[in-house]
Design an enzyme around this catalytic site. Structure first.
Site, PDB file in Angstrom:
ATOM      1  N   HIS A  63       0.841  -1.201   0.000  1.00  0.00           N
ATOM      2  CA  HIS A  63       0.000   0.000   0.000  1.00  0.00           C
ATOM      3  C   HIS A  63       0.873   1.246   0.000  1.00  0.00           C
ATOM      4  CE1 HIS A  63      -4.402  -0.863   1.126  1.00  0.00           C
ATOM      5  NE2 HIS A  63      -3.900  -1.986   0.639  1.00  0.00           N
ATOM      6  N   GLU A 109      -6.445  -0.129  -5.799  1.00  0.00           N
ATOM      7  CA  GLU A 109      -7.434   0.754  -5.185  1.00  0.00           C
ATOM      8  C   GLU A 109      -7.032   2.194  -5.433  1.00  0.00           C
ATOM      9  OE1 GLU A 109      -5.477  -1.147  -2.957  1.00  0.00           O
ATOM     10  OE2 GLU A 109      -6.710  -2.958  -2.898  1.00  0.00           O
TER      11      GLU A 109
END
Length: 324
Positions: free
Chosen positions: A38, A106
Site C-alpha cells: 500500500h 485501489e
C-alpha cells in the site's frame, strides 16, 4: 494439502516490527509469508505504510520462507517494467522464494500521482497487459513492447529472477474476474472462503494454487480484542466496490462510521478460543484453498504466535479436509 502462512500488514506496522513478526512466524511453524503493498493505510489508526520492496529486502536477511505480495498493483503508481525489476531483485534476495500477487488496485494507493482512476474493465485490461510485460522481462531478454496501455523500449533485467517463470498470482473477488484470471494467472488470490468462486476458477481452467487471507485478533481479553479489531480494521466490513474507489483514509473513516463493534465481533475471530480460530481456517480448507495467510490485528503479537504454535496450527495441519 492446505498450508498456512503469516500475513504481514504494512498498513499497521513499522518495517522493524514486520521483520520481527516474520522471525516469530517462522519459529511458530508458519511455512510462508504474505505482505501487503500500500501507499496509504486504510485509516489513520493503522498508522503505517512502508515501501513493500524495501521490507522484502529486509525480510530476506532474517528468514528463509517464501514471500507472496498480497497484492501489488503494477499498473498506475508503478509501471510494470519498474515492478518487474523490483520483483526480480526481491526473488534473487529470497533465493527464488518470491510469489508475485497482483491486482487491479485501489484508488487509495494509485491516485497519488494524479492519474485518472479508470473503471474496473479498463483496470482489468491494464493488469493483463502488465503481467504480459513483466513475464517478458523476467526472461532476462531485451524487451520492447507497445501495447494499449504500456510502452517499453529496449529494457532488460540484468538481475532477472531465479526462474524465468516467476509465479504471478492474480487477485479476483467476483466470478467474472476469477474466470479471467484462470486464463493467464499462475494462481488465484481471493480473501473470502467462497466455494463457488474457487469452483468457477477451476472450471474455467485455473490450475494454479488458490490463495486467501484472514485477519484475526487474538487476546486473552475478548472484549479488548473486539475493540482493537473494530478500531483498526472496520474496513474489512465495507460492502461492494467502496474499497476500490474511495481515495483517502479519511473517506474510509467516514464510510466505516456505520460499522459497529458488534458487526466486527460477528465478522472477525476475536479472543483466545482455539476452536474458533481453527474453525475459521477450516472454512478456507473446505472451500478448496491451497494457501491461507493469517494476520494478527494489534500489538499482542508474541502471545498470538505462541497461541497459534501451541493450540491452533496443530488442530488444522494435516487434517483430512485439508486435501484439495
Amino acid at each position: 494439502m492446505t498450508v498456512f502462512g503469516y500475513f504481514l500488514s504494512c498498513e499497521e506496522f513499522t518495517p522493524a516490527q514486520l521483520v520481527e513478526q516474520a522471525r516469530l512466524a517462522e519459529q511458530a511453524g508458519f511455512t510462508r509469508l504474505a505482505v501487503s503493498d500500500h501507499y496509504h493505510p486504510w485509516n489513520d489508526a493503522q498508522g503505517n505504510c512502508p515501501f513493500v520492496w524495501g521490507v522484502i529486502g529486509a525480510l530476506s536477511q532474517v528468514i528463509r520462507l517464501p514471500v507472496t505480495t498480497l497484492v501489488t498493483c503494477p499498473t498506475v503508481r508503478l509501471h510494470p517494467a519498474v515492478t518487474a525489476q523490483a520483483a526480480a531483485t526481491a526473488d534473487v534476495q529470497l533465493a527464488g522464494g518470491l510469489r508475485l500477487g497482483v491486482g487491479t488496485g485501489e484508488a487509495l494507493n494509485e491516485h497519488v500521482l494524479g492519474d485518472r482512476w479508470p473503471p474496473y474493465a479498463v483496470r482489468a485490461d491494464m493488469l493483463e497487459e502488465a503481467v504480459e510485460v513483466m513475464r517478458e522481462l523476467f526472461t532476462g531478454d531485451v524487451v520492447s513492447h507497445r501495447g494499449a496501455h504500456y510502452t517499453v523500449e529496449n529494457a532488460r533485467l540484468y538481475t532477472p529472477p531465479k526462474e524465468a517463470r516467476l509465479p504471478v498470482y492474480v487477485s479476483a473477488f467476483g466470478p467474472t474476474a476469477a474466470e479471467r484470471a484462470a486464463e493467464y494467472a499462475d494462481g488465484l488470490v481471493t480473501m473470502s472462503p467462497d466455494t463457488d468462486l474457487v469452483a468457477g476458477y477451476r472450471t474455467a481452467g485455473g490450475t494454479g494454487p488458490v490463495i486467501g487471507g484472514v485477519k484475526v485478533c487474538w487476546s486473552q481479553d475478548r472484549e479488548r480484542a473486539v475493540k482493537t479489531a473494530h478500531r483498526l480494521w472496520p474496513t474489512e466490513l465495507l460492502p461492494g466496490e467502496l474499497d476500490q474507489v474511495l481515495p483517502t483514509p479519511q473517506h474510509f473513516e467516514q464510510a466505516t462510521e456505520l460499522v459497529t463493534e458488534e458487526m466486527a465481533a460477528q465478522a472477525m475471530v476475536c479472543g483466545d478460543d482455539p476452536q474458533e480460530h481453527a474453525n475459521r481456517l477450516r472454512d478456507y480448507i473446505g472451500a478448496g484453498f491451497d494457501e491461507v495467510y493469517v494476520g494478527q490485528i494489534g500489538q499482542e503479537q508474541e502471545g498470538f504466535f505462541d497461541f497459534y504454535r501451541e493450540q491452533v496450527l496443530p488442530r488444522v495441519a494435516g487434517s483430512p479436509e485439508a486435501s484439495p
